[in-house]
Structure formats: structure tokens, C-alpha cells
Motif scaffolding. Structure first.
Motif, PDB file in Angstrom:
ATOM      1  N   SER A 254      40.832   2.522  51.604  1.00  0.00           N
ATOM      2  CA  SER A 254      42.077   3.289  51.561  1.00  0.00           C
ATOM      3  C   SER A 254      41.891   4.730  52.019  1.00  0.00           C
ATOM      4  O   SER A 254      42.808   5.337  52.577  1.00  0.00           O
ATOM      5  N   VAL A 255      40.700   5.275  51.802  1.00  0.00           N
ATOM      6  CA  VAL A 255      40.434   6.644  52.238  1.00  0.00           C
ATOM      7  C   VAL A 255      40.348   6.699  53.758  1.00  0.00           C
ATOM      8  O   VAL A 255      40.954   7.566  54.405  1.00  0.00           O
ATOM      9  N   GLY A 256      39.601   5.767  54.347  1.00  0.00           N
ATOM     10  CA  GLY A 256      39.521   5.719  55.808  1.00  0.00           C
ATOM     11  C   GLY A 256      40.879   5.479  56.437  1.00  0.00           C
ATOM     12  O   GLY A 256      41.210   6.064  57.483  1.00  0.00           O
ATOM     13  N   GLN A 257      41.698   4.637  55.803  1.00  0.00           N
ATOM     14  CA  GLN A 257      43.022   4.351  56.338  1.00  0.00           C
ATOM     15  C   GLN A 257      43.921   5.584  56.291  1.00  0.00           C
ATOM     16  O   GLN A 257      44.690   5.846  57.232  1.00  0.00           O
TER      17      GLN A 257
ATOM     18  N   ALA B 171      43.714  10.454  49.034  1.00  0.00           N
ATOM     19  CA  ALA B 171      43.522   9.009  48.859  1.00  0.00           C
ATOM     20  C   ALA B 171      42.339   8.716  47.949  1.00  0.00           C
ATOM     21  O   ALA B 171      42.378   7.769  47.145  1.00  0.00           O
ATOM     22  N   ALA B 172      41.282   9.513  48.047  1.00  0.00           N
ATOM     23  CA  ALA B 172      40.121   9.318  47.178  1.00  0.00           C
ATOM     24  C   ALA B 172      40.490   9.586  45.724  1.00  0.00           C
ATOM     25  O   ALA B 172      40.078   8.850  44.810  1.00  0.00           O
TER      26      ALA B 172
ATOM     27  N   PHE C  55      32.483  12.057  45.681  1.00  0.00           N
ATOM     28  CA  PHE C  55      33.250  11.140  44.829  1.00  0.00           C
ATOM     29  C   PHE C  55      34.233  10.321  45.668  1.00  0.00           C
ATOM     30  O   PHE C  55      35.416  10.295  45.441  1.00  0.00           O
ATOM     31  N   LEU C  56      33.663   9.659  46.704  1.00  0.00           N
ATOM     32  CA  LEU C  56      34.341   8.622  47.482  1.00  0.00           C
ATOM     33  C   LEU C  56      35.252   9.149  48.589  1.00  0.00           C
ATOM     34  O   LEU C  56      35.911   8.363  49.268  1.00  0.00           O
ATOM     35  N   GLY C  57      35.302  10.450  48.790  1.00  0.00           N
ATOM     36  CA  GLY C  57      36.202  11.032  49.772  1.00  0.00           C
ATOM     37  C   GLY C  57      35.504  11.481  51.041  1.00  0.00           C
ATOM     38  O   GLY C  57      34.327  11.196  51.268  1.00  0.00           O
TER      39      GLY C  57
ATOM     40  N   SER D 234      34.890  -4.374  45.994  1.00  0.00           N
ATOM     41  CA  SER D 234      35.657  -5.085  47.011  1.00  0.00           C
ATOM     42  C   SER D 234      36.422  -4.148  47.933  1.00  0.00           C
ATOM     43  O   SER D 234      36.892  -4.562  48.997  1.00  0.00           O
ATOM     44  N   HIS D 235      36.545  -2.884  47.574  1.00  0.00           N
ATOM     45  CA  HIS D 235      37.289  -1.910  48.373  1.00  0.00           C
ATOM     46  C   HIS D 235      36.381  -1.093  49.296  1.00  0.00           C
ATOM     47  O   HIS D 235      36.867  -0.192  49.980  1.00  0.00           O
ATOM     48  N   PHE D 236      35.077  -1.428  49.340  1.00  0.00           N
ATOM     49  CA  PHE D 236      34.114  -0.642  50.121  1.00  0.00           C
ATOM     50  C   PHE D 236      33.513  -1.502  51.236  1.00  0.00           C
ATOM     51  O   PHE D 236      32.567  -2.264  51.003  1.00  0.00           O
ATOM     52  N   PRO D 237      34.024  -1.397  52.450  1.00  0.00           N
ATOM     53  CA  PRO D 237      33.491  -2.203  53.552  1.00  0.00           C
ATOM     54  C   PRO D 237      31.992  -2.010  53.773  1.00  0.00           C
ATOM     55  O   PRO D 237      31.286  -2.953  54.138  1.00  0.00           O
ATOM     56  N   ALA D 238      31.490  -0.800  53.557  1.00  0.00           N
ATOM     57  CA  ALA D 238      30.079  -0.513  53.828  1.00  0.00           C
ATOM     58  C   ALA D 238      29.136  -1.333  52.963  1.00  0.00           C
ATOM     59  O   ALA D 238      27.981  -1.561  53.346  1.00  0.00           O
ATOM     60  N   LEU D 239      29.592  -1.781  51.816  1.00  0.00           N
ATOM     61  CA  LEU D 239      28.709  -2.497  50.898  1.00  0.00           C
ATOM     62  C   LEU D 239      28.412  -3.918  51.375  1.00  0.00           C
ATOM     63  O   LEU D 239      27.544  -4.591  50.815  1.00  0.00           O
ATOM     64  N   SER D 240      29.105  -4.383  52.393  1.00  0.00           N
ATOM     65  CA  SER D 240      28.863  -5.733  52.914  1.00  0.00           C
ATOM     66  C   SER D 240      27.518  -5.849  53.620  1.00  0.00           C
ATOM     67  O   SER D 240      27.063  -6.955  53.922  1.00  0.00           O
ATOM     68  N   THR D 241      26.859  -4.718  53.898  1.00  0.00           N
ATOM     69  CA  THR D 241      25.561  -4.746  54.582  1.00  0.00           C
ATOM     70  C   THR D 241      24.452  -5.294  53.702  1.00  0.00           C
ATOM     71  O   THR D 241      23.400  -5.696  54.205  1.00  0.00           O
ATOM     72  N   GLY D 242      24.648  -5.280  52.387  1.00  0.00           N
ATOM     73  CA  GLY D 242      23.605  -5.737  51.480  1.00  0.00           C
ATOM     74  C   GLY D 242      22.651  -4.646  51.048  1.00  0.00           C
ATOM     75  O   GLY D 242      21.771  -4.884  50.215  1.00  0.00           O
TER      76      GLY D 242
END
Length: 410
Positions: free
Chosen positions: A33-36, A269-270, A220-222, A10-18
Motif C-alpha cells: 500500500s505504501v508503494g501504491q 500510507a505507512a 517503520f515501513l515507509g 502478506s502485505h510485503f512483496p519483498a518477503l517472497s524472496t525467502g
């Protein structure tokens, strides 16, 4: 310990693409949170480091926050955390720094398992000074690289051994602590590429025994950058070429030019996200920055993640074993959830394109691990790499296996 993958996702906007992302070994998706943190740092008051104004203090806080966060992640000293553009850039930098003291006849040891970024810089540095290069192979049938194999290439002339903590191609995790003991017994230094390792395992630098350990936050998410960790006392002994007015303090003496404060803030943040990952789905909507000791929370998150990824890897391996004509090249007893596969009569590149057409991203190639791919008999083409990441779900694994089942019947 429960791992709630849907809460994590739920914290990863990119995953909404399917798109189902099995390309984590090449770089993960990024939590909001990392992008922010990157945006807030870059658009807030910001200038060169100092203490006179809020903009100077913000820059200074980004640097110190980055060093503390990476020290917590790696079990290291913040004074030994060096920022770099990438792990490749850091390897080239330190190959130049360290080779200043090498002489003709000195020996450097590299392995057939490593990414080329932990091979070529050392070979080129050795060639410049007339040092001898010794190679360590691995068992192509099991994927294992042993401390005994390393020890067989050591001598009193060995100056440095470069080895991966985890293969980015087949996932093998060599016994770094054992390798460190035999390397240090000769008086040599150990340079460990931990780029793939740090994405899947809790790092304890003193326990590993590495003199230098590199990793890349974007695995690792950063954000896209590199980090080197070493003991401050060791860094004090290394004198890089640098500009006359730039500081000689450690670790800043190894960081050239103005630092990218926004990427450093994004890395922090990551690390904070990773530290709270095991808490998601337990009533916490977001990872709690500063809740408890960050190092302890990072270890707890990695324990939960490793258990979750082992479960998914097992399901993948069972499913792949049922497919006709599929060869799995990731076989080491201790390995990351990264699987390299090839197909009888079908190319890995064709498989990658087939999957991409179905919104499943698992790329094909040798992924800069040229020596490993050739050692396995796969030439420069490599295979299809299936890599797990913290946001991959069991349903996506099933989707991948179903697509590969269809591919093998073309």
C-alpha cells in the motif's frame, strides 16, 4: 491482544524472496500500500501546491495528509510537523538554526550512546560559535544512560541537550521524560533522536517532554525521508536562513524547495498501515483507513507489536545465551528488540557473511553509533546487529539461531 504476523507479512512483496530480514534497524521492508500510494501520487495529476486545479489540490492534500498522519503517530500538532530529507539533514539544519543564538561559553550536551547524526552536527555548531561541549556517558556493563548522568553535565550555561530515545546499536531506551525535567529545569532545550524509538514504541510527544523529536519513516515501513516534530510556538521563535520569496509560515519556513509529495503520501500510507496492523487476521484483509480514531488505533497496534516483539526478543536472548563464545551487549532494563552481539575469536563481519550466504540478513558494524561502539570497547568495528521488525516470525528466529550455532563451531 493477538498479533497475526502471517497476515502482516502478506502485505510485503519483498518477503517472497525467502530472505529473513533482521536488518530492520537500518530500514524496514515496505508494504504494498505504501508503494501504491507513492506511485498513484507521482503518476496522477500533480503540480505545485494550490487550489486552482486537481493537480494543485492533489499536491496540497499530500502535504496536509502527511502532517496529520505524523501528528497522529507522534501525539503532536500537525502545525509542528517538519518534513526533511533525513533525520541527519534535520539535525544539521536545526543545529544551524539554533546556534545562531549561542555565544562563547554556552554549553551543549551530547551523549556517548547516540548515533553520530545526533552528535556531530551539535559538536560542529558548537565549535563554530565557541560553545563548550559536555559529554554524558553510559554504563558499558548495563547499557543504561540515566537522568542523573545527564543532570551532572548541566549548568546555567546549558543551551541544548541532544539525546537518543533508543540506541540504534544496543537498543537502550533512556528515561526521556526524566531527562526532559532536569534539562528544562536549567532552561535548556531537549533535542531527541527518536529514529529507532519510533519503530518500536508508541510516541507521545507531550509525555516525553522533548522540545524536538525526529524520526525516519523508512524505519517503520515507509519511504526514505525524515520528520521533526515540535510545538508550533517553539518553531515560531526560530528564524532559519531562507529564500526571500519563500513563505515564513510555520512549519513551511523550515522546508526548502518543492516538497516530494509522493514521499509524503507514502508516509501517510505507512502510518495508515501501522494503525490497522493489529486488526489484520481478525477478518480484515487490509488495514482500514479512517476506521475509528487513527491515534487510538496506532496506540493499539503498537501495544500488540511491542508484546509480540518482546516475545521474539526473549526467544532470541535465550538462544544466544546457549551459544559458546557469544557476548550480548544489549542489556538495559528497558530496550528495543535490537541485539548487538560479538563472538570470541570470530569477527562479526564474518558472522554477517556466513548468515547472508544462508539468506539471513543481519549486518555487522557500528552503524554510525561510533561513540557508543568505542565506549563499549568495540572500536569502530562494532558487532553483529540483530534487529526485529513487524514481519519477523518465530520460525525465522529459530533459523537465525541455528545458523549462529553452526557459525560458533567453525
Amino acid at each position: 491482544m493477538t498479533y497475526d504476523v502471517e497476515a502482516v507479512r502478506s502485505h510485503f512483496p519483498a518477503l517472497s524472496t525467502g530472505v529473513a530480514h533482521f536488518d530492520g534497524p537500518g530500514g524496514t521492508q515496505t508494504p504494498r500500500s505504501v508503494g501504491q500510494a507513492i506511485a498513484d501520487t507521482l503518476t496522477g495529476p500533480l503540480s505545485n501546491r494550490g487550489a486552482s486545479s486537481i493537480s494543485e489540490r492533489n499536491a496540497d492534500a499530500a502535504v496536509h495528509g502527511f502532517r496529520r498522519a505524523m501528528a497522529d503517530l507522534l501525539g503532536a500538532d500537525p502545525r509542528g510537523i517538519v518534513y526533511g530529507r533525513s533525520a541527519t539533514q534535520l539535525a544539521y539544519d536545526f543545529s544551524r538554526h539554533l546556534s545562531k543564538e549561542w555565544r562563547p561559553g554556552d554549553e551543549i550536551v551530547v551523549t556517548r550512546l547516540d548515533h553520530d547524526s545526533n552528535v556531530r552536527p551539535w559538536l560542529q555548531a558548537a565549535e563554530r560559535v565557541g560553545a563548550t561541549v559536555r559529554w554524558v556517558g553510559f554504563n558499558p556493563n548495563t547499557g543504561e544512560l540515566t537522568a542523573d548522568a545527564v543532570q551532572a553535565q548541566l549548568s546555567e550555561r546549558t543551551r541544548l541537550v541532544a539525546v537518543t530515545a533508543a540506541s540504534n546499536l544496543i537498543g537502550t531506551m533512556p528515561p526521556i521524560a526524566e531527562i526532559a525535567r532536569v534539562v528544562h529545569a536549567t532552561g535548556a532545550l531537549l533535542y531527541v533522536d527518536g529514529v529507532h524509538y519510533a519503530a518500536h514504541a508508541s510516541v507521545d510527544l507531550p509525555a516525553l517532554g522533548a522540545d524536538f523529536f525526529t524520526c525516519s519513516p523508512y524505519k517503520f515501513l515507509g519511504p526514505h525521508c525524515g520528520v521533526l516534530a515540535a510545538a508550533p510556538a517553539l518553531l515560531e521563535r526560530i528564524m532559519p536562513d531562507k529564500l526571500l520569496p519563500s513563505t515564513n509560515a510555520v512549519p513551511e519556513r523550515f522546508e526548502f524547495g518543492t516538497l516530494p509529495y509522493e514521499l509524503m503520501a507514502g508516509t501517510t500510507a505507512a502510518v495508515d498501515f501501522l494503525a490497522g496492523m493489529h486488526e489484520l487476521g481478525t477478518g480484515n484483509a487490509t488495514p482500514i483507513e479512517g476506521a475509528g480514531d487513527r491515534r487510538d488505533r496506532l496506540v493499539a497496534s503498537h501495544m500488540a507489536l511491542e508484546e509480540y516483539e518482546r516475545h521474539l526478543r526473549s526467544a532470541l536472548e535465550v538462544g544466544l545465551a546457549e551459544l559458546p563464545g557469544v557476548t550480548l551487549h544489549s542489556r538495559a532494563a528497558r530496550r528495543t528488540p535490537t541485539l548487538l552481539v560479538t563472538f570470541a575469536g570470530l569477527s562479526a563481519g564474518h558472522a554477517a557473511r556466513f548468515l547472508a550466504e544462508r539468506d539471513i540478513l543481519a549486518p555487522a558494524g557500528s552503524f554510525y553509533a561510533l561513540e557508543a561502539s568505542r565506549w563499549l570497547g568495540l572500536g569502530d568495528e562494532g558487532g553483529l546487529r540483530i534487529g526485529l521488525a513487524p514481519y519477523v516470525t518465530p520460525a525465522e528466529v529459530d533459523r537465525l539461531l541455528a545458523a549462529l550455532h553452526a557459525f560458533t563451531r567453525l
